[in-house]
Design a protein around this motif. Structure first.
Motif, short mmCIF file in Angstrom:
data_model
loop_
_atom_site.label_atom_id
_atom_site.label_comp_id
_atom_site.label_asym_id
_atom_site.label_seq_id
_atom_site.Cartn_x
_atom_site.Cartn_y
_atom_site.Cartn_z
N LEU A 102 0.80 -1.22 0.00
CA LEU A 102 0.00 0.00 0.00
C LEU A 102 0.83 1.27 0.00
CD1 LEU A 102 -2.70 -1.12 2.59
CD2 LEU A 102 -2.87 -1.12 0.11
N ILE A 103 2.16 1.16 0.08
CA ILE A 103 3.01 2.35 0.09
C ILE A 103 4.00 2.28 -1.06
CG2 ILE A 103 2.75 2.72 2.57
CD1 ILE A 103 5.52 1.57 2.99
N SER A 104 4.52 3.44 -1.45
CA SER A 104 5.46 3.48 -2.55
C SER A 104 6.79 2.85 -2.15
CB SER A 104 5.71 4.94 -2.96
OG SER A 104 6.47 5.60 -1.96
N GLY A 105 7.60 2.53 -3.14
CA GLY A 105 8.92 1.95 -2.88
C GLY A 105 9.78 2.87 -2.04
N ASP A 106 9.70 4.19 -2.28
CA ASP A 106 10.47 5.15 -1.48
C ASP A 106 10.02 5.11 -0.02
OD1 ASP A 106 11.91 5.95 -3.70
OD2 ASP A 106 10.73 7.78 -4.01
N ALA A 107 8.72 5.11 0.20
CA ALA A 107 8.20 5.07 1.57
C ALA A 107 8.57 3.75 2.23
CB ALA A 107 6.69 5.28 1.57
N GLU A 108 8.51 2.66 1.49
CA GLU A 108 8.90 1.37 2.06
C GLU A 108 10.35 1.40 2.51
OE1 GLU A 108 9.26 -3.39 1.00
OE2 GLU A 108 8.03 -2.10 -0.29
N ALA A 109 11.22 1.97 1.70
CA ALA A 109 12.63 2.08 2.05
C ALA A 109 12.81 2.96 3.30
CB ALA A 109 13.43 2.65 0.88
N GLU A 110 12.04 4.02 3.39
CA GLU A 110 12.11 4.91 4.56
C GLU A 110 11.65 4.19 5.82
OE1 GLU A 110 9.77 8.29 3.48
OE2 GLU A 110 11.19 8.93 1.93
N ALA A 169 14.31 1.75 6.86
CA ALA A 169 15.43 2.48 7.47
C ALA A 169 15.09 2.91 8.89
CB ALA A 169 15.81 3.69 6.61
N ALA A 170 13.86 3.37 9.10
CA ALA A 170 13.43 3.77 10.45
C ALA A 170 13.44 2.57 11.39
CB ALA A 170 12.04 4.41 10.39
N ALA A 171 12.98 1.42 10.91
CA ALA A 171 12.97 0.21 11.73
C ALA A 171 14.41 -0.24 12.04
CB ALA A 171 12.19 -0.90 11.04
N ALA A 172 15.29 -0.17 11.05
CA ALA A 172 16.69 -0.54 11.26
C ALA A 172 17.35 0.39 12.28
CB ALA A 172 17.45 -0.51 9.93
N PRO A 200 4.24 14.74 10.37
CA PRO A 200 4.14 15.90 9.46
C PRO A 200 5.50 16.38 8.94
CG PRO A 200 2.67 16.21 11.33
CD PRO A 200 3.49 14.98 11.62
N ASP A 201 6.57 16.14 9.72
CA ASP A 201 7.90 16.56 9.26
C ASP A 201 8.57 15.54 8.35
OD1 ASP A 201 8.70 14.55 10.98
OD2 ASP A 201 9.77 15.87 12.36
N GLY A 202 7.85 14.45 8.03
CA GLY A 202 8.36 13.45 7.10
C GLY A 202 9.07 12.28 7.76
#
Length: 85
Positions: A6-14, A17-20, A70-72
């Motif tokens: 349900l999310i874009s490839g960029d969002a999935e990568a983000e 990265a946040a989980a890592a 909101p800040d991304g």
């Protein structure tokens, strides 16, 4: 979209990265960085604790839910620990 998600490839990568970053902060015992990964209104669900003085190895499964602030930044809004079956 990645893999029918349900999310874009960029969002999935983000998110990955946040989980890592969360896992790395935990492993480094960096409490400031660890708790900075959580939203202020995050909720937590942990298994019941054992009686004082009892020691045993507990294997757990962890689930975290993230939301884009909101800040991304992707922040953890819920953490659930449960015993491995």
């Amino acid at each position: 979209m990645s893999g029918g998600g349900l999310i874009s490839g960029d969002a999935e990568a983000e998110v990955r990265a946040a989980a890592a970053n969360l896992v790395a902060a935990f492993g480094a015992h960096d409490t400031d960085r660890y708790f900075a990964a959580f939203a202020e209104d995050a909720t937590f669900l942990f298994p019941a604790e054992h009686a004082a003085g009892e020691e045993e190895e507990l294997r757990e499964r962890e689930t975290v839910v993230l939301r884009c602030a909101p800040d991304g930044r992707w922040l953890v809004i819920h953490e659930h620990l449960s015993p491995e079956p």
